[in-house]
Design a protein around this motif. Structure first.
Motif, mmCIF file in Angstrom:
data_model
loop_
_atom_site.group_PDB
_atom_site.id
_atom_site.type_symbol
_atom_site.label_atom_id
_atom_site.label_comp_id
_atom_site.label_asym_id
_atom_site.label_seq_id
_atom_site.Cartn_x
_atom_site.Cartn_y
_atom_site.Cartn_z
ATOM 1 N N LYS A 163 13.474 81.912 28.610
ATOM 2 C CA LYS A 163 12.053 82.015 28.294
ATOM 3 C C LYS A 163 11.210 82.050 29.557
ATOM 4 O O LYS A 163 10.109 82.603 29.572
ATOM 5 N N LYS A 169 12.679 92.538 28.788
ATOM 6 C CA LYS A 169 14.068 92.106 28.753
ATOM 7 C C LYS A 169 14.867 92.931 27.744
ATOM 8 O O LYS A 169 14.338 93.404 26.733
ATOM 9 N N LEU A 171 18.180 91.766 25.782
ATOM 10 C CA LEU A 171 19.210 90.777 25.460
ATOM 11 C C LEU A 171 20.333 91.502 24.752
ATOM 12 O O LEU A 171 20.082 92.322 23.864
ATOM 13 N N ALA A 193 17.025 83.739 19.619
ATOM 14 C CA ALA A 193 16.780 85.008 20.304
ATOM 15 C C ALA A 193 15.339 85.445 20.138
ATOM 16 O O ALA A 193 14.682 85.873 21.098
ATOM 17 N N ARG A 194 14.834 85.322 18.927
ATOM 18 C CA ARG A 194 13.431 85.705 18.691
ATOM 19 C C ARG A 194 12.480 84.847 19.515
ATOM 20 O O ARG A 194 11.496 85.340 20.067
ATOM 21 N N LEU A 197 12.543 85.894 23.367
ATOM 22 C CA LEU A 197 12.045 87.216 23.732
ATOM 23 C C LEU A 197 10.563 87.346 23.431
ATOM 24 O O LEU A 197 10.006 86.603 22.621
ATOM 25 N N ASP A 201 10.359 93.371 23.642
ATOM 26 C CA ASP A 201 11.680 93.219 24.247
ATOM 27 C C ASP A 201 12.754 93.761 23.310
ATOM 28 O O ASP A 201 12.542 93.905 22.099
ATOM 29 N N TYR A 202 13.919 94.018 23.887
ATOM 30 C CA TYR A 202 15.004 94.667 23.145
ATOM 31 C C TYR A 202 16.189 93.723 22.933
ATOM 32 O O TYR A 202 16.410 92.780 23.700
ATOM 33 N N PHE A 203 16.952 94.027 21.884
ATOM 34 C CA PHE A 203 18.144 93.259 21.525
ATOM 35 C C PHE A 203 19.224 94.263 21.165
ATOM 36 O O PHE A 203 19.061 95.061 20.237
ATOM 37 N N LYS A 332 14.285 96.226 18.570
ATOM 38 C CA LYS A 332 13.106 95.871 19.356
ATOM 39 C C LYS A 332 12.329 94.810 18.593
ATOM 40 O O LYS A 332 12.157 94.918 17.377
#
Length: 336
Positions: A163, A169, A171, A193-194, A197, A201-203, A332
Motif C-alpha cells: 500500500k 501497479k 499485481l 488485493a482490492r 491497489l 491498477d491492474y490484476f 483492472k
C-alpha cells in the motif's frame, strides 16, 4: 516504485535488491490446532500448505516436467507470446507478484516491461526469505533494467506492505495459485488485493480452465503427483511426530464436475489409529475413508470474471493457449 515513508526500507537501485520483513514463524503457517480440527471433522482434510517442505518443492519442480501436467508449460507459453501485449495495455507500472517461485515465468513479464518501458520496479511477496534471494539472483542475472524488492510475509501482510508503494501497479498471481484456495481463503485474498491497489491498477491472474475429465485426471494422477500427495503424510510425521504409514494410504485424484474442480485425496487402505504425538491427538480412520489434501479449481472464464467483478475488478482482456486449456486474465480495479 517509491514509498510514502522514506524512513522505511527503500527499493534498491542500480540492479541491486533489497529484502524486507522477517521470516514467517512456522507456528503461524503450520497451525496444529487447525490441523487437529480438519482431521476431526468429516470429511477429513489437511491444508495444502503441508505440500510445501524441501521434498515437496523438489517434487513440484519435477511435476512441472511431467508430460501430462500441462499447467506450467501452457502458462509459460501464453506469457511468452503475450507479455509484450500486456505491457502495452497497462503502460509503465510497478510489478508486484504474489509468490515468486524460481521466477522462470516472471522474467518473461519483466523482460517485456523493461523492453517496452525501460527501468522497471518489481516486488515479490513470499513467506520464505531464501526463495526471494534465489528469485532475485535469477531475475537480476537476466534482467538488467530492474529494481527488486522482496517482501517476506504472507500474502495478506505482503499486500498490506505494498500500500505504501507509489504509482500505478500490476499485481499478478500466476501458477493457478488462486485455484488452490477455498472460498474463505480466496475471499480474504481478493479483499486484501482490492485494499492494496488503487483504482486503475491492474490484476493479472493465471487460472486453469474446466475441460475434459480425462485431461484433468491425467495431470493429477501421474507418478510424481502420487509421490507429492503421499509426502504430505511424511511432512506431518516429521513436523508433528505423527505415525502415518505411507504404505497404508493410496493417492486418489478425481474431477468433481459439480464443483468445477479437481480434488486430491489420500485413501486409507485399512482401519487404523493415527497418533500425532506433538499435538497430543489421535484419531481412528476406517478403510476406504478419504483425507482431502488439495482442491484445484477449474473455471469458466466468464463465470470467473463475474466473480472477481464482485470485488471491483473489471476484466480487460484474456489470453489462452490454442487448445484453450489455460487462461491468463487481466483485470483492472474500477473506480469506487
Amino acid at each position: 516504485m517509491t514509498r510514502h515513508h522514506p524512513g522505511t526500507a527503500a527499493v534498491a537501485t542500480g540492479n541491486k535488491y533489497e529484502i524486507i520483513g522477517a521470516d514467517v514463524p512456522d507456528e503461524t503457517l503450520f497451525k496444529g490446532d487447525l490441523l487437529v480440527a480438519s482431521l476431526s471433522e468429516l470429511p477429513r482434510s489437511v491444508n495444502p500448505i503441508y505440500y510445501y517442505d524441501d521434498t515437496g518443492s523438489l517434487l513440484f519442480e519435477r511435476l512441472c516436467n511431467e508430460e501430462t501436467y500441462y499447467l506450467f508449460r501452457t502458462e509459460r507459453g501464453i506469457l511468452a507470446e503475450y507479455a509484450k501485449t500486456i505491457a502495452g495495455i497497462t503502460g509503465p507500472v510497478s510489478l508486484i507478484e504474489l509468490g515468486s517461485g524460481n521466477a522462470e515465468k516472471t522474467t518473461l513479464l519483466i523482460d517485456a516491461y523493461a523492453g517496452s518501458h525501460g527501468l522497471t520496479s518489481y516486488a515479490a511477496v513470499d513467506i520464505n526469505r531464501s526463495i526471494l534471494e534465489r528469485a532475485a539472483e535469477n531475475i537480476l542475472s537476466v534482467s538488467s533494467d530492474l529494481n527488486f524488492l522482496g517482501i517476506v510475509g504472507t500474502y495478506q501482510t505482503g499486500l498490506a506492505e505494498i500500500k505504501s508503494l507509489v504509482g500505478p501497479k500490476l499485481l499478478f498471481c500466476l501458477g493457478s495459485t488462486i485455484g488452490n484456495m477455498h472460498d474463505d481463503e480466496l475471499d480474504n485474498l481478493l479483499l486484501s488485493a482490492r485494499s492494496a491497489l488503487a483504482p486503475g491498477d491492474y490484476f493479472l491472474v493465471g487460472i486453469d480452465l474446466d475441460k475434459e475429465t480425462k485431461i484433468l485426471e491425467a495431470a493429477y494422477n501421474n507418478q510424481t503427483a502420487i509421490l507429492t500427495n503421499l509426502c504430505v503424510l511424511e511432512h506431518l510425521n516429521w513436523r508433528f511426530g505423527a505415525d502415518f504409514d505411507l504404505f497404508q494410504f493410496r493417492h486418489v485424484a478425481f474431477h468433481n464436475k459439480s464443483l468445477y474442480r479437481m480434488e486430491s485425496h489420500l485413501e486409507a487402505m485399512q482401519d487404523q489409529v493415527i497418533n500425532i504425538n506433538k499435538l497430543e491427538f489421535s484419531f481412528q480412520i476406517k478403510k476406504g475413508e478419504l483425507i482431502r489434501t488439495e482442491i484445484m479449481r477449474k473455471v469458466e472464464i466468464n463465470a470467473f470474471s463475474e466473480m472477481l467483478g464482485g470485488y471491483g475488478f473489471r476484466q480487460v482482456e484474456y489470453w489462452t493457449d490454442p487448445g484453450k486449456r489455460y487462461a491468463v486474465i487481466l483485470f483492472k480495479l474500477r473506480e469506487s
